[in-house]
Design a protein around this motif. Structure first.
Motif, PDB file in Angstrom:
ATOM      1  N   GLY A   1      61.993  56.717  21.491  1.00  0.00           N
ATOM      2  CA  GLY A   1      61.824  56.910  22.932  1.00  0.00           C
ATOM      3  C   GLY A   1      60.385  56.723  23.372  1.00  0.00           C
ATOM      4  O   GLY A   1      60.089  55.965  24.293  1.00  0.00           O
ATOM      5  N   MET A   2      59.475  57.401  22.696  1.00  0.00           N
ATOM      6  CA  MET A   2      58.052  57.288  23.043  1.00  0.00           C
ATOM      7  C   MET A   2      57.526  55.879  22.768  1.00  0.00           C
ATOM      8  O   MET A   2      56.782  55.325  23.563  1.00  0.00           O
ATOM      9  N   GLN A   3      57.928  55.335  21.636  1.00  0.00           N
ATOM     10  CA  GLN A   3      57.483  53.991  21.257  1.00  0.00           C
ATOM     11  C   GLN A   3      57.935  52.961  22.305  1.00  0.00           C
ATOM     12  O   GLN A   3      57.138  52.133  22.749  1.00  0.00           O
ATOM     13  N   LEU A   4      59.196  53.040  22.710  1.00  0.00           N
ATOM     14  CA  LEU A   4      59.721  52.104  23.708  1.00  0.00           C
ATOM     15  C   LEU A   4      59.046  52.307  25.062  1.00  0.00           C
ATOM     16  O   LEU A   4      58.746  51.346  25.763  1.00  0.00           O
ATOM     17  N   PHE A   5      58.786  53.572  25.419  1.00  0.00           N
ATOM     18  CA  PHE A   5      58.146  53.876  26.696  1.00  0.00           C
ATOM     19  C   PHE A   5      56.730  53.300  26.737  1.00  0.00           C
ATOM     20  O   PHE A   5      56.357  52.611  27.682  1.00  0.00           O
ATOM     21  N   PHE A   6      55.950  53.578  25.699  1.00  0.00           N
ATOM     22  CA  PHE A   6      54.547  53.133  25.710  1.00  0.00           C
ATOM     23  C   PHE A   6      54.391  51.628  25.502  1.00  0.00           C
ATOM     24  O   PHE A   6      53.369  51.062  25.853  1.00  0.00           O
ATOM     25  N   SER A   7      55.421  50.978  24.973  1.00  0.00           N
ATOM     26  CA  SER A   7      55.355  49.522  24.832  1.00  0.00           C
ATOM     27  C   SER A   7      55.919  48.823  26.068  1.00  0.00           C
ATOM     28  O   SER A   7      55.975  47.595  26.125  1.00  0.00           O
ATOM     29  N   GLY A   8      56.349  49.614  27.067  1.00  0.00           N
ATOM     30  CA  GLY A   8      56.840  49.040  28.316  1.00  0.00           C
ATOM     31  C   GLY A   8      58.280  48.572  28.271  1.00  0.00           C
ATOM     32  O   GLY A   8      58.766  47.945  29.204  1.00  0.00           O
ATOM     33  N   LYS A   9      59.002  48.886  27.197  1.00  0.00           N
ATOM     34  CA  LYS A   9      60.396  48.447  27.073  1.00  0.00           C
ATOM     35  C   LYS A   9      61.383  49.453  27.657  1.00  0.00           C
ATOM     36  O   LYS A   9      62.528  49.127  27.897  1.00  0.00           O
ATOM     37  N   LEU A  10      60.897  50.686  27.868  1.00  0.00           N
ATOM     38  CA  LEU A  10      61.694  51.734  28.501  1.00  0.00           C
ATOM     39  C   LEU A  10      60.964  52.089  29.789  1.00  0.00           C
ATOM     40  O   LEU A  10      59.883  52.651  29.766  1.00  0.00           O
ATOM     41  N   LYS A  11      61.552  51.665  30.908  1.00  0.00           N
ATOM     42  CA  LYS A  11      60.901  51.902  32.198  1.00  0.00           C
ATOM     43  C   LYS A  11      61.520  53.118  32.880  1.00  0.00           C
ATOM     44  O   LYS A  11      62.735  53.226  32.974  1.00  0.00           O
ATOM     45  N   VAL A  12      60.652  54.009  33.336  1.00  0.00           N
ATOM     46  CA  VAL A  12      61.101  55.232  34.003  1.00  0.00           C
ATOM     47  C   VAL A  12      60.467  55.283  35.388  1.00  0.00           C
ATOM     48  O   VAL A  12      59.253  55.199  35.517  1.00  0.00           O
ATOM     49  N   THR A  13      61.300  55.403  36.422  1.00  0.00           N
ATOM     50  CA  THR A  13      60.778  55.578  37.777  1.00  0.00           C
ATOM     51  C   THR A  13      61.318  56.896  38.316  1.00  0.00           C
ATOM     52  O   THR A  13      62.356  57.375  37.875  1.00  0.00           O
ATOM     53  N   GLY A  14      60.608  57.462  39.254  1.00  0.00           N
ATOM     54  CA  GLY A  14      60.994  58.776  39.778  1.00  0.00           C
ATOM     55  C   GLY A  14      60.316  59.853  38.945  1.00  0.00           C
ATOM     56  O   GLY A  14      59.201  59.661  38.455  1.00  0.00           O
ATOM     57  N   ASN A  15      60.988  60.960  38.752  1.00  0.00           N
ATOM     58  CA  ASN A  15      60.448  62.096  38.015  1.00  0.00           C
ATOM     59  C   ASN A  15      60.492  61.822  36.507  1.00  0.00           C
ATOM     60  O   ASN A  15      61.539  61.933  35.874  1.00  0.00           O
ATOM     61  N   GLN A  16      59.339  61.465  35.952  1.00  0.00           N
ATOM     62  CA  GLN A  16      59.290  61.091  34.540  1.00  0.00           C
ATOM     63  C   GLN A  16      59.579  62.257  33.603  1.00  0.00           C
ATOM     64  O   GLN A  16      60.061  62.051  32.495  1.00  0.00           O
ATOM     65  N   MET A  17      59.309  63.485  34.035  1.00  0.00           N
ATOM     66  CA  MET A  17      59.591  64.645  33.181  1.00  0.00           C
ATOM     67  C   MET A  17      61.099  64.785  32.927  1.00  0.00           C
ATOM     68  O   MET A  17      61.512  65.270  31.883  1.00  0.00           O
TER      69      MET A  17
END
Length: 111
Positions: free
Chosen positions: A83-99
């Protein structure tokens, strides 16, 4: 083992939400899942007081997740590490409340 994404969102998750209704509502959010690629789709997951439900299509959301079907498979295999790896590599995009994205693991943990 690969997850059948459509079966997960159309059958397994709705059944788990119905079975664990009170616990699901404690998450208190609405998610929009946009999974791109040939085996993906769009689903609106409501685990707020008005839910729980998981419906195909788009709807109001506190947190929107956009990911490819290939990367979603990696996320399901190992949510913590990937999850973290995909998020920081830009492959998991989160908009809105990221928490709220952090609480998504609890949603998929319901069985």
């Amino acid at each position: 083992m690969a997850v059948d994404i459509k079966k997960l969102f159309n059958e397994e998750l709705p059944a788990a939400l119905t079975k664990n209704e009170a616990e699901a509502k404690t998450i208190g959010a609405k998610y929009q899942m946009n999974i791109t690629g040939p085996t993906g789709g769009e689903w609106n997951v409501d685990v707020s007081d008005s839910g729980p439900s998981c419906k195909p299509g788009t709807g109001p959301a506190d947190c929107t997740i956009t990911i490819t079907d290939e990367d979603f498979q990696k996320l399901v295999e190992n949510p913590q590490a990937n999850g973290m790896q995909l998020f920081f590599s830009g492959k998991l995009k989160v908009t809105g409340n990221q928490m709220l994205a952090m609480k998504l693991q609890k949603v998929f943990g319901l069985r």
